[in-house]
Design a protein around this motif. Structure first.
Motif, PDB file in Angstrom:
ATOM      1  N   THR A 107     -44.635  34.536   6.169  1.00 24.01           N
ATOM      2  CA  THR A 107     -45.059  34.295   7.552  1.00 24.01           C
ATOM      3  C   THR A 107     -44.721  32.862   7.961  1.00 24.01           C
ATOM      4  OG1 THR A 107     -46.869  35.873   7.316  1.00 24.01           O
ATOM      5  CG2 THR A 107     -47.017  34.293   9.135  1.00 24.01           C
ATOM      6  N   GLY A 108     -44.029  32.741   9.090  1.00 23.93           N
ATOM      7  CA  GLY A 108     -43.664  31.433   9.609  1.00 23.93           C
ATOM      8  C   GLY A 108     -42.454  30.806   8.958  1.00 23.93           C
ATOM      9  N   SER A 109     -41.876  31.481   7.976  1.00 25.21           N
ATOM     10  CA  SER A 109     -40.754  30.901   7.237  1.00 25.21           C
ATOM     11  C   SER A 109     -39.428  31.098   7.961  1.00 25.21           C
ATOM     12  CB  SER A 109     -40.668  31.533   5.843  1.00 25.21           C
ATOM     13  OG  SER A 109     -40.325  32.904   5.952  1.00 25.21           O
ATOM     14  N   THR A 110     -38.427  30.356   7.516  1.00 24.78           N
ATOM     15  CA  THR A 110     -37.062  30.529   8.003  1.00 24.78           C
ATOM     16  C   THR A 110     -36.290  31.375   7.006  1.00 24.78           C
ATOM     17  OG1 THR A 110     -37.024  28.447   9.223  1.00 24.78           O
ATOM     18  CG2 THR A 110     -34.894  29.359   8.573  1.00 24.78           C
ATOM     19  N   ILE A 111     -35.767  32.480   7.505  1.00 22.48           N
ATOM     20  CA  ILE A 111     -35.041  33.433   6.671  1.00 22.48           C
ATOM     21  C   ILE A 111     -33.541  33.220   6.854  1.00 22.48           C
ATOM     22  CG2 ILE A 111     -34.600  35.883   6.246  1.00 22.48           C
ATOM     23  CD1 ILE A 111     -37.456  34.971   5.582  1.00 22.48           C
ATOM     24  N   GLY A 112     -32.813  33.186   5.771  1.00 21.37           N
ATOM     25  CA  GLY A 112     -31.359  33.117   5.826  1.00 21.37           C
ATOM     26  C   GLY A 112     -30.742  34.346   5.181  1.00 21.37           C
TER      27      GLY A 112
ATOM     28  N   ASP B 283     -43.826  38.436  10.680  1.00 27.48           N
ATOM     29  CA  ASP B 283     -43.982  37.285  11.589  1.00 27.48           C
ATOM     30  C   ASP B 283     -43.293  36.036  11.052  1.00 27.48           C
ATOM     31  OD1 ASP B 283     -45.524  38.769  13.421  1.00 27.48           O
ATOM     32  OD2 ASP B 283     -47.361  38.350  12.323  1.00 27.48           O
ATOM     33  N   VAL B 284     -42.050  36.210  10.587  1.00 24.34           N
ATOM     34  CA  VAL B 284     -41.296  35.049  10.127  1.00 24.34           C
ATOM     35  C   VAL B 284     -40.981  34.146  11.318  1.00 24.34           C
ATOM     36  CG1 VAL B 284     -40.316  36.291   8.167  1.00 24.34           C
ATOM     37  CG2 VAL B 284     -39.078  36.258  10.347  1.00 24.34           C
ATOM     38  N   GLY B 285     -40.688  32.882  11.022  1.00 22.04           N
ATOM     39  CA  GLY B 285     -40.436  31.935  12.107  1.00 22.04           C
ATOM     40  C   GLY B 285     -39.069  32.081  12.732  1.00 22.04           C
ATOM     41  N   ASN B 286     -38.041  32.103  11.885  1.00 19.56           N
ATOM     42  CA  ASN B 286     -36.656  32.183  12.364  1.00 19.56           C
ATOM     43  C   ASN B 286     -35.838  33.031  11.394  1.00 19.56           C
ATOM     44  OD1 ASN B 286     -36.697  30.047  14.606  1.00 19.56           O
ATOM     45  ND2 ASN B 286     -37.450  28.885  12.834  1.00 19.56           N
ATOM     46  N   ILE B 287     -34.817  33.679  11.931  1.00 17.03           N
ATOM     47  CA  ILE B 287     -33.859  34.400  11.098  1.00 17.03           C
ATOM     48  C   ILE B 287     -32.476  33.832  11.371  1.00 17.03           C
ATOM     49  CG2 ILE B 287     -32.808  36.617  10.539  1.00 17.03           C
ATOM     50  CD1 ILE B 287     -35.379  37.976  11.386  1.00 17.03           C
ATOM     51  N   LEU B 288     -31.855  33.312  10.324  1.00 17.86           N
ATOM     52  CA  LEU B 288     -30.492  32.783  10.401  1.00 17.86           C
ATOM     53  C   LEU B 288     -29.574  33.736   9.650  1.00 17.86           C
ATOM     54  CD1 LEU B 288     -31.259  29.070   9.398  1.00 17.86           C
ATOM     55  CD2 LEU B 288     -31.388  30.091  11.681  1.00 17.86           C
ATOM     56  N   TYR B 289     -28.307  33.761  10.037  1.00 15.28           N
ATOM     57  CA  TYR B 289     -27.347  34.536   9.261  1.00 15.28           C
ATOM     58  C   TYR B 289     -25.986  33.873   9.345  1.00 15.28           C
ATOM     59  CZ  TYR B 289     -25.289  36.611  13.527  1.00 15.28           C
ATOM     60  OH  TYR B 289     -24.652  36.810  14.722  1.00 15.28           O
TER      61      TYR B 289
ATOM     62  N   LYS C   1     -18.175  36.050  11.590  1.00 10.28           N
ATOM     63  CA  LYS C   1     -18.315  35.775  13.017  1.00 10.28           C
ATOM     64  C   LYS C   1     -19.694  36.195  13.498  1.00 10.28           C
ATOM     65  CE  LYS C   1     -16.263  40.257  14.273  1.00 10.28           C
ATOM     66  NZ  LYS C   1     -15.194  40.939  15.025  1.00 10.28           N
ATOM     67  N   GLU C   2     -20.044  35.752  14.689  1.00 12.34           N
ATOM     68  CA  GLU C   2     -21.306  36.153  15.292  1.00 12.34           C
ATOM     69  C   GLU C   2     -21.262  37.639  15.636  1.00 12.34           C
ATOM     70  OE1 GLU C   2     -24.422  34.552  18.725  1.00 12.34           O
ATOM     71  OE2 GLU C   2     -22.334  33.830  18.692  1.00 12.34           O
ATOM     72  N   LYS C   3     -22.402  38.312  15.480  1.00 14.38           N
ATOM     73  CA  LYS C   3     -22.450  39.750  15.705  1.00 14.38           C
ATOM     74  C   LYS C   3     -23.425  40.093  16.821  1.00 14.38           C
ATOM     75  CE  LYS C   3     -21.199  41.492  11.150  1.00 14.38           C
ATOM     76  NZ  LYS C   3     -21.544  42.509  10.129  1.00 14.38           N
ATOM     77  N   PRO C   4     -23.098  41.100  17.631  1.00  9.04           N
ATOM     78  CA  PRO C   4     -24.041  41.531  18.676  1.00  9.04           C
ATOM     79  C   PRO C   4     -25.359  42.019  18.083  1.00  9.04           C
ATOM     80  CG  PRO C   4     -22.196  43.071  18.468  1.00  9.04           C
ATOM     81  CD  PRO C   4     -21.826  41.853  17.698  1.00  9.04           C
ATOM     82  N   GLU C   5     -25.299  42.592  16.871  1.00 11.45           N
ATOM     83  CA  GLU C   5     -26.531  43.040  16.225  1.00 11.45           C
ATOM     84  C   GLU C   5     -27.452  41.865  15.907  1.00 11.45           C
ATOM     85  OE1 GLU C   5     -23.243  45.952  15.131  1.00 11.45           O
ATOM     86  OE2 GLU C   5     -23.478  43.763  15.205  1.00 11.45           O
ATOM     87  N   GLY C   6     -26.845  40.718  15.619  1.00  9.00           N
ATOM     88  CA  GLY C   6     -27.635  39.529  15.374  1.00  9.00           C
ATOM     89  C   GLY C   6     -28.404  39.098  16.609  1.00  9.00           C
ATOM     90  N   ILE C   7     -27.744  39.185  17.751  1.00  7.24           N
ATOM     91  CA  ILE C   7     -28.394  38.843  19.020  1.00  7.24           C
ATOM     92  C   ILE C   7     -29.546  39.793  19.288  1.00  7.24           C
ATOM     93  CG2 ILE C   7     -28.054  38.652  21.513  1.00  7.24           C
ATOM     94  CD1 ILE C   7     -25.132  37.894  20.924  1.00  7.24           C
ATOM     95  N   GLU C   8     -29.323  41.082  19.047  1.00  2.00           N
ATOM     96  CA  GLU C   8     -30.369  42.081  19.259  1.00  2.00           C
ATOM     97  C   GLU C   8     -31.584  41.820  18.364  1.00  2.00           C
ATOM     98  OE1 GLU C   8     -28.544  45.833  18.604  1.00  2.00           O
ATOM     99  OE2 GLU C   8     -27.134  45.632  20.275  1.00  2.00           O
ATOM    100  N   LEU C   9     -31.342  41.305  17.167  1.00  2.00           N
ATOM    101  CA  LEU C   9     -32.420  41.036  16.225  1.00  2.00           C
ATOM    102  C   LEU C   9     -33.086  39.686  16.473  1.00  2.00           C
ATOM    103  CD1 LEU C   9     -30.686  42.310  12.960  1.00  2.00           C
ATOM    104  CD2 LEU C   9     -32.790  43.237  13.937  1.00  2.00           C
ATOM    105  N   GLY C  10     -32.525  38.906  17.387  1.00  2.08           N
ATOM    106  CA  GLY C  10     -33.052  37.571  17.619  1.00  2.08           C
ATOM    107  C   GLY C  10     -32.679  36.597  16.514  1.00  2.08           C
TER     108      GLY C  10
ATOM    109  N   LYS D 297     -30.046  33.933  14.564  1.00  2.00           N
ATOM    110  CA  LYS D 297     -29.131  32.865  14.979  1.00  2.00           C
ATOM    111  C   LYS D 297     -27.969  32.765  13.999  1.00  2.00           C
ATOM    112  CE  LYS D 297     -28.967  27.884  15.910  1.00  2.00           C
ATOM    113  NZ  LYS D 297     -29.753  26.611  15.866  1.00  2.00           N
ATOM    114  N   PHE D 298     -26.755  32.755  14.540  1.00  2.00           N
ATOM    115  CA  PHE D 298     -25.549  32.614  13.719  1.00  2.00           C
ATOM    116  C   PHE D 298     -25.315  31.142  13.405  1.00  2.00           C
ATOM    117  CE2 PHE D 298     -20.844  32.179  13.416  1.00  2.00           C
ATOM    118  CZ  PHE D 298     -20.652  32.972  12.282  1.00  2.00           C
ATOM    119  N   VAL D 299     -25.207  30.816  12.128  1.00  2.00           N
ATOM    120  CA  VAL D 299     -24.994  29.426  11.695  1.00  2.00           C
ATOM    121  C   VAL D 299     -23.932  29.409  10.608  1.00  2.00           C
ATOM    122  CG1 VAL D 299     -27.363  28.714  12.251  1.00  2.00           C
ATOM    123  CG2 VAL D 299     -26.817  29.577   9.946  1.00  2.00           C
ATOM    124  N   ASN D 300     -23.444  28.221  10.291  1.00  2.76           N
ATOM    125  CA  ASN D 300     -22.515  28.127   9.169  1.00  2.76           C
ATOM    126  C   ASN D 300     -23.299  28.151   7.853  1.00  2.76           C
ATOM    127  OD1 ASN D 300     -23.361  25.422   8.475  1.00  2.76           O
ATOM    128  ND2 ASN D 300     -22.006  24.622  10.074  1.00  2.76           N
TER     129      ASN D 300
END
Length: 347
Positions: free
Chosen positions: A173-178, A197-203, A207-216, A218-221
């Motif tokens: 809970t509240g963590s950043t997921i990669g 209830d994680v804080g953020n999800i990074l992937y 390339k950036e994916k539309p599914e990532g946007i749908e899941l909320g 964030k695309f990062v390196n």
């Protein structure tokens, strides 16, 4: 198309009718199919034997399989034995179809299969839920120190009084997921983690994916993902780019409180570098369903570490999931032998 175990049964029922039509219309002879694993679920045999003669390879050795594949029209693959030029030559030029009962196909020489015009299919989607469930289980078990806690129980060192600092773990809970690899399994993991209830999800990925946007998400390196994540999930395929990507440089950038979860392939991780990171406190814990080698040697250092949770590559190991995988593999093979496109072709 996204498949679940339940939806697959409806789809393959339709495909069975079409497959029967294909064989009836063309009045085809029976084909020889080699099943490279005696533990393949019965449903695969029920489907294939209507139009094929089946030989099951009962000995898990390359020498045995090299003999068994001779004269095969199709291979039903549920084995880690590599399918390369030698094995394809042993089978013969009549081999035109291979179905693998897996999502990954790093044990296949893809260039050789393509050069020979062999139709090839795998089993994506049907195991997403089972594998994602294991991934979340491993994350919780590793972050909450399940291995160490069990040892305290077994060794009689359980502190049986109120101590607010005993056996403290890390919170989801509240963590950043990669998530490294936001394919269908990576997406299934992300969907489950949102319920915690994680804080953020990074992937990260190509390339950036539309599914990532749908899941909320964030695309990062990769570098940013490593440095910012509290939990890192490996869900990428094994290839030249991902081989031992989790090396000493990787672990030098992780948070000391981070947890690594691998449900992909053991070879994504430089295992010695992981062991060093776990022993020196560079990494808080790891949850691994895959490792190197498999089976893991009983004297391997991973088994001795308190901050590692291990499961023996059982991500897809439920009755429903394995039956669905076997059914889809058999359907892929039968469709291709009948001259139709596989339901889930790789090529």
């Amino acid at each position: 198309m996204l498949l679940t175990v339940k939806s697959l049964s409806c789809v393959v029922g339709f495909l069975l009718i079409n497959t029967i039509d294909i064989f009836a219309d063309k009045n085809m002879n029976r084909f020889k199919v080699v099943v490279a694993n005696p533990s393949v679920p019965k449903i695969a045999y029920d489907i294939l034997q209507k139009h094929c003669d089946i030989k099951t390879s009962t000995v898990f050795s390359r020498a045995s399989i090299l003999q068994d594949v001779v004269g095969a029209d199709a291979l039903f693959w549920a084995s880690k034995i590599r399918v390369d030029k030698e094995l394809l030559d042993a089978a013969g030029p009549q081999l035109k179809v291979i179905g693998t009962m897996s999502v990954g196909y790093d044990q296949f020489d893809i260039d050789e299969l393509k050069a020979r015009g062999i139709k090839f299919g795998n089993t994506p989607a049907v195991l997403n839920n089972a594998v994602a469930n294991i991934a979340v289980m491993l994350a919780i078990a590793a972050s909450r120190r399940f291995t160490e806690g069990r040892k305290h129980i077994e060794e009689g060192t359980w502190i049986n009084y109120f101590n607010t600092q005993w056996m403290l773990g890390q919170d989801l809970t509240g963590s950043t997921i990669g998530i490294i690899g936001l394919g269908q399994i990576g997406q299934a993991i992300a969907k489950r983690l949102k319920g915690f209830d994680v804080g953020n999800i990074l992937y990260t990925g190509h390339k950036e994916k539309p599914e990532g946007i749908e899941l909320g998400a964030k695309f990062v390196n990769l570098d940013n993902l490593i440095r910012e994540s509290d939990f890192i999930f490996l869900a990428a395929p094994l290839n030249n780019q991902t081989y031992q990507m989790c090396n000493s440089d990787f672990f030098s950038k992780t948070k000391k409180t981070a947890v690594l979860v691998n449900i992909s392939r053991g070879q994504l991780v430089d295992q010695e570098a992981l062991i060093t990171a776990l022993k020196t406190g560079r990494l808080f814990a790891a949850g691994l369903d895959v490792m190197t080698p498999e089976p893991l040697n009983t004297d391997n250092e991973l088994i001795k570490l308190n901050n590692v949770v291990l499961t023996p590559h059982v991500g897809s190991a439920t009755n429903d999931t394995r039956n669905a995988m076997a059914e889809l593999t058999a359907k892929n093979i039968l469709r291709a032998l009948g001259g139709a496109e596989m339901f889930t072709p790789v090529f």
